[in-house]
Design an enzyme around this catalytic site. Sequence first.
Site, PDB file in Angstrom:
ATOM      1  N   LYS A 171      34.404   0.863  -8.375  1.00  0.00           N
ATOM      2  CA  LYS A 171      35.090  -0.245  -7.712  1.00  0.00           C
ATOM      3  C   LYS A 171      36.337  -0.634  -8.491  1.00  0.00           C
ATOM      4  O   LYS A 171      36.394  -0.448  -9.704  1.00  0.00           O
ATOM      5  CB  LYS A 171      34.163  -1.470  -7.658  1.00  0.00           C
ATOM      6  CG  LYS A 171      33.023  -1.382  -6.683  1.00  0.00           C
ATOM      7  CD  LYS A 171      32.197  -2.664  -6.703  1.00  0.00           C
ATOM      8  CE  LYS A 171      31.026  -2.578  -5.747  1.00  0.00           C
ATOM      9  NZ  LYS A 171      31.382  -2.433  -4.342  1.00  0.00           N
ATOM     10  N   ARG A 187      21.991   1.116   0.453  1.00  0.00           N
ATOM     11  CA  ARG A 187      21.232   1.797   1.509  1.00  0.00           C
ATOM     12  C   ARG A 187      20.370   2.915   0.936  1.00  0.00           C
ATOM     13  O   ARG A 187      19.335   3.264   1.488  1.00  0.00           O
ATOM     14  CB  ARG A 187      22.200   2.298   2.584  1.00  0.00           C
ATOM     15  CG  ARG A 187      23.181   3.322   2.109  1.00  0.00           C
ATOM     16  CD  ARG A 187      24.385   3.459   3.026  1.00  0.00           C
ATOM     17  NE  ARG A 187      25.285   2.299   2.944  1.00  0.00           N
ATOM     18  CZ  ARG A 187      26.372   2.148   3.693  1.00  0.00           C
ATOM     19  NH1 ARG A 187      26.711   3.059   4.584  1.00  0.00           N
ATOM     20  NH2 ARG A 187      27.123   1.082   3.561  1.00  0.00           N
TER      21      ARG A 187
HETATM   22  N1  BES Z   1      27.313  -4.340  -2.972  1.00  0.00           N
HETATM   23  C1  BES Z   1      28.327  -3.773  -2.160  1.00  0.00           C
HETATM   24  C2  BES Z   1      28.690  -4.648  -0.968  1.00  0.00           C
HETATM   25  C3  BES Z   1      29.360  -5.967  -1.270  1.00  0.00           C
HETATM   26  C4  BES Z   1      30.733  -6.056  -1.304  1.00  0.00           C
HETATM   27  C5  BES Z   1      28.614  -7.102  -1.456  1.00  0.00           C
HETATM   28  C6  BES Z   1      31.332  -7.267  -1.559  1.00  0.00           C
HETATM   29  C7  BES Z   1      29.212  -8.321  -1.709  1.00  0.00           C
HETATM   30  C8  BES Z   1      30.572  -8.409  -1.752  1.00  0.00           C
HETATM   31  C9  BES Z   1      27.878  -2.429  -1.627  1.00  0.00           C
HETATM   32  O1  BES Z   1      27.057  -1.705  -2.462  1.00  0.00           O
HETATM   33  C10 BES Z   1      29.090  -1.609  -1.398  1.00  0.00           C
HETATM   34  O2  BES Z   1      29.757  -1.296  -2.356  1.00  0.00           O
HETATM   35  N2  BES Z   1      29.355  -1.258  -0.152  1.00  0.00           N
HETATM   36  C11 BES Z   1      30.495  -0.478   0.182  1.00  0.00           C
HETATM   37  C12 BES Z   1      30.080   0.539   1.214  1.00  0.00           C
HETATM   38  C13 BES Z   1      31.126   1.564   1.521  1.00  0.00           C
HETATM   39  C14 BES Z   1      31.373   2.447   0.314  1.00  0.00           C
HETATM   40  C15 BES Z   1      30.653   2.381   2.684  1.00  0.00           C
HETATM   41  C16 BES Z   1      31.565  -1.413   0.744  1.00  0.00           C
HETATM   42  O3  BES Z   1      31.225  -2.377   1.422  1.00  0.00           O
HETATM   43  O4  BES Z   1      32.729  -1.197   0.436  1.00  0.00           O
HETATM   44 MN    MN Z   2      28.190  -0.533  -3.829  1.00  0.00          MN
END
Ligand code: BES
Ligand code: MN
Length: 493
Positions: A275, A349
């Site tokens: 990230k 997931r």
């Molecule tokens: N934990 C994150 C989602 C999230 C983002 C929660 C911001 C709270 C605030 C999750 O694991 C994630 O990174 N999801 C990705 C999925 C994508 C790579 C398909 C996302 O939402 O960018």
């Molecule tokens: Mn994630």
Amino acid sequence: MVKLQVKEIALETAKTGAVALFLFEGGKPPKEIDRKLGGYIARLLKTKKYSPKKYAVRAIDTLGKIPADTVLLVGLGKKEDFTQEVLRRAAAKAAQSARAAGATSLALSVDALASKKHSAHDVAQGAAEGIVLSLYKFNEYRKKPEENGTELKSAIFASGAETPKVKEGVAEAEKICRAVYLARDLGNHPGNTATPSFLAAHALRECRKAGVRCRVYGKREIERLKMGSFLAVAKGSAEEPKFIVMEHLKGKKNEKPLVLVGKGLTFDTGGISIKPSGGMEDMKFDMSGGGAVIATMTAVAALKLKKNIVGLVPCTENMPGGRAVKPGDIARSMSGLTVEILNTDAEGRLILADALAYAKKYKPRAVVDIATLTGACMVALGTLASGLLGTDQKLIDALQKAGEKTGERCWQLPLWEEYDDQIKSTVADVKNIGDRYGGAITGAAFLKKFTDYPWAHLDIAGTAYSAKGLAPYQTAGSAGYGVRQFIEFLKKY
Ligand code: BES
Ligand code: MN
Ligand code: ZN
């Protein structure tokens, strides 16, 4: 936690720092108090110098005319719009205003707010929840506790004919709030404290106290269960993954259980698909779903729900590193389905897939998972509602209704089978990301592959935590979202 008491006294005799009066627009002030204050409140209302719009507060110095120092007028808005949630928010405002006025105790009365539609139990519960939840503090890492006003030590419900019902409602609120406090604490601890082992240890301790059966599986056992999707995420971390299984089996022997599954990602860096650094600290809250499930399990035991309820929480970190899972890797999940991991940041997931497959062994009546799953859900709904999707409309409706009552609102998103095309892999049974758009839905479409029972999914990415608190009874940081909604749902379903 603020001490809650119910006493058969008249409000104007309360020897507390502050007294809260809840008023509707166009309503009249309680006679006796206003008489003692020389008709001051009636005059404020008549001259419109104060109007009891929703959550508008006016503090009045009583000048010694009644034992309390301050009277707080708290607006409830229009009578026809009154709900338990309106009172929860108003009571939170009252508690905060009492604290700001320097009071260490607050008296209030909810008897007059009870009606056919809103029982005395319900209004008392709502008010008590608003007060307790708004006073939550997380001071575990400070030398000197943070102070905002005085500490409110007690809240007294002055009650008359409704006393037994008010007592019940307040007692229930106390148990529920204790669970919300636990969920908030678990969420607010930083990632270096709240590791998978920490969550597991706390689940064991809290479950033992509450009388819930709790087992924790470590890496060896997770391997034996063939949870290859879960383990793929855990590979990059030096912290051992844990799988927490909690059982409250107090229903009939042959009654199929309700299973709750919570994402227990104790820190989400994104892994190799790392990230951006800005705001990454918020990913300590990525275990909020898991925290909500642990807390809910302790509450259902405290409330002695006569049902079979199971809680499952897969816990791990998502870290980059020499042993971390890589984009393109293929994992074999517990269900037998293989997963092409194209983005290691879509890890929630992956751990939920194996927990959902594990849930099959209970032959559940229904399964609900709760997870900070997608940023896309925040884009779609903002921070005022969780995303709600699933395969069983009755189950979805029940969750929606429960959340409406507790103020944990949800909004349903579609889960049409055509979305499945987005997660078709060219090399494996399924891939862990979809196209650019509709990410909250493709996340759910992925999870659906691992279910074979009535199932619903709550995406709490936008609601689980906040910098400011999204309702008057919420505080900065973890909201403990989902706990009250789950308890209400489990009671009614
Ligand atoms: N934990 C994150 C989602 C999230 C983002 C929660 C911001 C709270 C605030 C999750 O694991 C994630 O990174 N999801 C990705 C999925 C994508 C790579 C398909 C996302 O939402 O960018
Ligand atoms: Mn994630
Ligand atoms: Zn995550």
